[in-house]
Design a protein around this motif. Structure first.
Motif, short mmCIF file in Angstrom:
data_model
loop_
_atom_site.label_atom_id
_atom_site.label_comp_id
_atom_site.label_asym_id
_atom_site.label_seq_id
_atom_site.Cartn_x
_atom_site.Cartn_y
_atom_site.Cartn_z
N ILE A 31 3.00 24.01 16.27
CA ILE A 31 3.15 23.45 17.62
C ILE A 31 3.92 24.11 18.36
O ILE A 31 3.71 24.53 19.67
CB ILE A 31 3.54 21.98 17.60
CG1 ILE A 31 2.26 20.97 17.10
CG2 ILE A 31 3.65 21.28 19.02
CD1 ILE A 31 2.73 19.62 16.74
N GLY A 35 0.98 25.34 20.56
CA GLY A 35 0.74 24.05 21.15
C GLY A 35 0.07 23.13 20.21
O GLY A 35 -0.85 23.66 19.16
N SER A 36 0.10 21.74 20.38
CA SER A 36 -0.54 21.04 19.49
C SER A 36 -2.16 20.79 19.79
O SER A 36 -2.83 20.75 18.85
CB SER A 36 -0.22 19.34 19.80
OG SER A 36 -0.16 19.21 21.13
N ASP A 37 -2.60 21.50 21.09
CA ASP A 37 -4.05 21.44 21.01
C ASP A 37 -4.58 22.54 20.27
O ASP A 37 -6.02 22.48 19.73
CB ASP A 37 -4.27 21.60 22.53
CG ASP A 37 -4.20 20.49 23.38
OD1 ASP A 37 -4.20 19.23 22.91
OD2 ASP A 37 -3.91 20.89 24.66
N PRO A 113 11.01 22.81 21.58
CA PRO A 113 9.59 22.94 22.06
C PRO A 113 8.53 21.95 21.69
O PRO A 113 7.33 21.56 22.35
CB PRO A 113 9.08 24.38 21.76
CG PRO A 113 9.99 24.83 20.54
CD PRO A 113 11.27 23.99 20.68
N VAL A 114 8.44 21.52 20.50
CA VAL A 114 7.61 20.74 19.96
C VAL A 114 7.84 19.19 20.65
O VAL A 114 6.84 18.74 21.05
CB VAL A 114 7.94 20.39 18.51
CG1 VAL A 114 7.04 19.38 17.82
CG2 VAL A 114 7.79 21.75 17.53
N ARG A 116 8.67 18.80 23.73
CA ARG A 116 8.04 19.17 24.83
C ARG A 116 6.57 18.95 25.03
O ARG A 116 5.98 18.38 25.69
CB ARG A 116 8.61 20.55 25.67
CG ARG A 116 10.04 20.72 25.71
CD ARG A 116 10.56 21.67 26.75
NE ARG A 116 9.82 22.91 26.36
CZ ARG A 116 10.65 23.87 25.74
NH1 ARG A 116 11.80 23.71 25.21
NH2 ARG A 116 10.19 24.85 25.47
N ASP A 117 6.21 19.69 24.04
CA ASP A 117 4.54 19.76 23.85
C ASP A 117 4.04 18.34 23.46
O ASP A 117 2.98 17.97 24.13
CB ASP A 117 4.12 20.48 23.00
CG ASP A 117 2.78 20.70 22.37
OD1 ASP A 117 2.33 19.61 21.55
OD2 ASP A 117 2.19 21.53 23.16
N SER A 120 4.27 16.18 26.71
CA SER A 120 3.79 16.67 27.99
C SER A 120 2.15 15.61 28.20
O SER A 120 1.73 15.71 29.25
CB SER A 120 3.40 18.18 27.92
OG SER A 120 2.44 18.50 26.90
N ARG A 175 11.00 15.01 31.22
CA ARG A 175 9.93 15.68 31.15
C ARG A 175 9.68 16.50 32.59
O ARG A 175 9.28 17.78 32.58
CB ARG A 175 8.55 14.85 31.21
CG ARG A 175 8.35 14.13 29.82
CD ARG A 175 7.32 13.35 29.80
NE ARG A 175 7.50 12.56 28.51
CZ ARG A 175 7.09 11.18 28.49
NH1 ARG A 175 6.96 10.30 30.01
NH2 ARG A 175 7.29 10.49 27.57
N SER A 179 10.04 20.85 33.56
CA SER A 179 9.04 21.51 33.99
C SER A 179 8.98 22.41 35.06
O SER A 179 8.38 23.23 35.53
CB SER A 179 7.82 20.38 34.18
OG SER A 179 7.58 19.79 33.39
#
Length: 204
Positions: A31, A35-37, A113-114, A116-117, A120, A175, A179
């Motif tokens: 991630i 990113g998780s996507d 960063p995880v 945040r991802d 989000s 969040r 950003s």
């Protein structure tokens, strides 16, 4: 990011628990990288060095992996809140503790960063919204309990509603702050602290 409502299996044996920890550690790396996507279950199994069947045995889908990570971050945050807020018995110590807590929380969002991802996509996903709401309730209860020591005559339900709202808005503030540019984000966090303390510590 679409998160399934599937529930991950809780491992009982030591070997299984260790395997789950490897999976989650690998998921965090993937991630953080893309990113998780973009994370795929096959890629995750390979990274964690577990058979794909074992991965699905513990996590029915990618959403259950992401939700488990979200719940763990919430648990870590709750531990920080308890440590900072539970000992408080006066307005002065509450204000100091709360400011320090928000600084710590903001630092976690900036450094991870995880985290945040995952968050989000919260507003667009029902499963993560439910996790977020449950977290706000628990955090609100911790803060409300401390406020009752400061304002023992206040209505407990009113204190809880106030505390839950402030803690929920705190996550939303983080969040937003990450950003935008760092200078603007820092200013937003400072504004949130002033607004939150004004609301939490008012006597009526």
């Amino acid at each position: 990011m679409e998160i399934s409502a599937s529930t991950p299996r809780r491992p009982q044996q030591k070997r299984s628990r260790e395997r789950v920890e490897r999976i989650l550690a690998a998921a965090k790396e993937l991630i953080a990288r893309g990113g998780s996507d973009a994370m795929k279950m096959g890629e995750l199994a390979e990274k964690a060095e577990v058979p794909i069947g074992s991965l699905y045995q513990f996590f029915p889908d990618k959403g259950s992996v992401v939700r488990t990570l979200a719940e763990r971050y919430n648990e870590e945050g709750r531990a920080c809140i308890r440590e900072a807020i539970e000992p408080v018995r006066s307005e002065a110590t509450f204000s100091e503790a709360f400011r320090g807590l928000i600084d710590t929380y903001y630092g976690l969002f900036l450094a991870e960063p995880v985290m945040r991802d995952i968050w989000s996509g919260t507003q667009a996903d029902k499963a993560l919204q439910d996790v977020d709401l449950a977290d706000a309730r628990e955090n609100g209860a911790i803060v409300a309990a401390a406020l009752r020591h400061i304002h023992p005559q206040a209505d407990p339900e009113e204190l809880f509603n106030r505390a839950m709202l402030v803690m929920y808005l705190g996550t939303s503030t983080m969040r937003l702050a990450i950003s935008v540019g760092r200078k603007q984000g820092d200013a937003m966090v400072e504004t949130y602290k002033r607004m939150a303390l004004g609301e939490l510590l008012k006597a009526d």
